[in-house]
Design a protein around this motif. Structure first.
Motif, PDB file in Angstrom:
ATOM      1  N   ALA A 228       0.838  -1.205   0.000  1.00 34.51           N
ATOM      2  CA  ALA A 228       0.000   0.000   0.000  1.00 34.51           C
ATOM      3  C   ALA A 228       0.865   1.245   0.000  1.00 34.51           C
ATOM      4  O   ALA A 228       0.559   2.242  -0.674  1.00 34.51           O
TER       5      ALA A 228
ATOM      6  N   GLN B 118      -3.143  -3.008  -4.374  1.00 40.94           N
ATOM      7  CA  GLN B 118      -3.316  -3.233  -5.811  1.00 40.94           C
ATOM      8  C   GLN B 118      -3.127  -4.700  -6.192  1.00 40.94           C
ATOM      9  O   GLN B 118      -2.810  -5.007  -7.341  1.00 40.94           O
TER      10      GLN B 118
ATOM     11  N   ASP C 150      -6.219   6.134  -2.837  1.00 39.10           N
ATOM     12  CA  ASP C 150      -6.146   5.013  -1.888  1.00 39.10           C
ATOM     13  C   ASP C 150      -5.747   5.515  -0.499  1.00 39.10           C
ATOM     14  O   ASP C 150      -6.355   5.146   0.517  1.00 39.10           O
ATOM     15  N   LYS C 151      -4.742   6.372  -0.484  1.00 33.33           N
ATOM     16  CA  LYS C 151      -4.234   6.854   0.805  1.00 33.33           C
ATOM     17  C   LYS C 151      -5.229   7.808   1.472  1.00 33.33           C
ATOM     18  O   LYS C 151      -5.328   7.837   2.699  1.00 33.33           O
TER      19      LYS C 151
ATOM     20  N   GLY D  37       0.111   2.312  -3.481  1.00 34.16           N
ATOM     21  CA  GLY D  37      -1.159   3.001  -3.270  1.00 34.16           C
ATOM     22  C   GLY D  37      -1.218   4.354  -3.962  1.00 34.16           C
ATOM     23  O   GLY D  37      -0.252   5.120  -3.928  1.00 34.16           O
ATOM     24  N   THR D  38      -2.364   4.644  -4.568  1.00 35.39           N
ATOM     25  CA  THR D  38      -2.549   5.942  -5.217  1.00 35.39           C
ATOM     26  C   THR D  38      -2.903   6.995  -4.171  1.00 35.39           C
ATOM     27  O   THR D  38      -3.161   6.680  -3.006  1.00 35.39           O
TER      28      THR D  38
ATOM     29  N   ALA E 235      -5.451  -0.946  -1.178  1.00 33.71           N
ATOM     30  CA  ALA E 235      -4.393  -0.071  -1.694  1.00 33.71           C
ATOM     31  C   ALA E 235      -3.170  -0.847  -2.150  1.00 33.71           C
ATOM     32  O   ALA E 235      -2.293  -0.294  -2.817  1.00 33.71           O
TER      33      ALA E 235
END
Length: 236
Positions: free
Chosen positions: A111, A156, A119-120, A115-116, A154
């Motif tokens: 994450a 993925q 996401d965060k 994580g994008t 997150a």
């Protein structure tokens, strides 16, 4: 094979649950005495006593002088479901947590690294919901689970996400049990919140190794709390 006494207690609990439903018992109704239940189920009084003690500790019943237990005025269905969890062998819960450690430490690392921004942001929102639940003096187990699931998403990695979510039902019962036991201890609640904050900070900073370490520490602390809560419940 010798039957463990705790397993007999669990069977007795199931039978008492069936008895309450079949007899359509209401608050104020008296359960049969310990001796009567022992005769009804064909077991010794020890597992009956253990089953009744857990029912009372959870607020479903209250003992009365002269024998027997009185059904309390509360949600029987919910309490029965939650009380039954106290009969689960603590080793099974620790095995569940061990699996969570294996999966979620890596999920936290991924994450942080994959994580994008969205996401965060989602993880941060779930953290705020945990904080609000504590401020409102609620158990907050759903918010806690949502935080962990957001971290998994997150990562993925859809297989990892699926694996974590598959454990959610069992984990929900475990964490609800533990959080309720620790709900009144402000220091423990503050510690859990702080652990979540450190996990989120490491993920936000993109530090995968730190996120993994923080998640590992958080879940290992959870293992200790669960074991302590189960020991208290079984020895009460």
């Amino acid at each position: 094979m010798k039957i463990e006494r705790k397993k007999v207690s669990m069977q007795v609990f199931d039978r008492i649950k069936e008895y309450i439903h079949e007899e359509k018992m209401k608050p104020g109704d008296r359960l049969p005495t310990e001796k009567q239940l022992s005769e009804m189920f064909g077991v010794s009084r020890t597992p009956v006593r253990e089953a009744l003690s857990v029912l009372e500790a959870s607020g479903l019943t209250v003992s009365k002088q002269g024998g027997g237990s009185i059904v309390q005025e509360t949600s029987l269905t919910n309490l029965i479901e939650e009380t039954q969890f106290e009969f689960v062998d603590s080793k099974e819960v620790l095995n569940l947590l061990e699996t969570r450690i294996i999966l979620e430490t890596e999920a936290a690392r991924l994450a942080a690294e994959r994580g994008t921004a969205d996401d965060k942001s989602q993880i941060k929102r779930k953290l705020e919901e945990i904080r609000k639940a504590q401020d409102d003096n609620r158990v907050g187990y759903k918010e806690d689970i949502a935080f962990h699931n957001a971290i998994a998403k997150a990562s993925q990695n859809p297989i990892l996400v699926h694996s974590v979510e598959n454990l959610t039902t069992l984990y929900e019962k475990a964490i609800r049990f533990s959080l309720k036991k620790n709900m009144g201890v402000s220091e423990k609640r503050a510690q859990v919140l702080s652990e979540h904050e450190r996990i989120y900070t490491a993920i936000r900073m993109g530090n995968g190794d730190q996120a993994k370490d923080e998640m590992d520490q958080h879940l290992r602390n959870a293992c200790k709390k669960f074991k302590h809560s189960f020991d208290q419940a079984l020895n009460s």
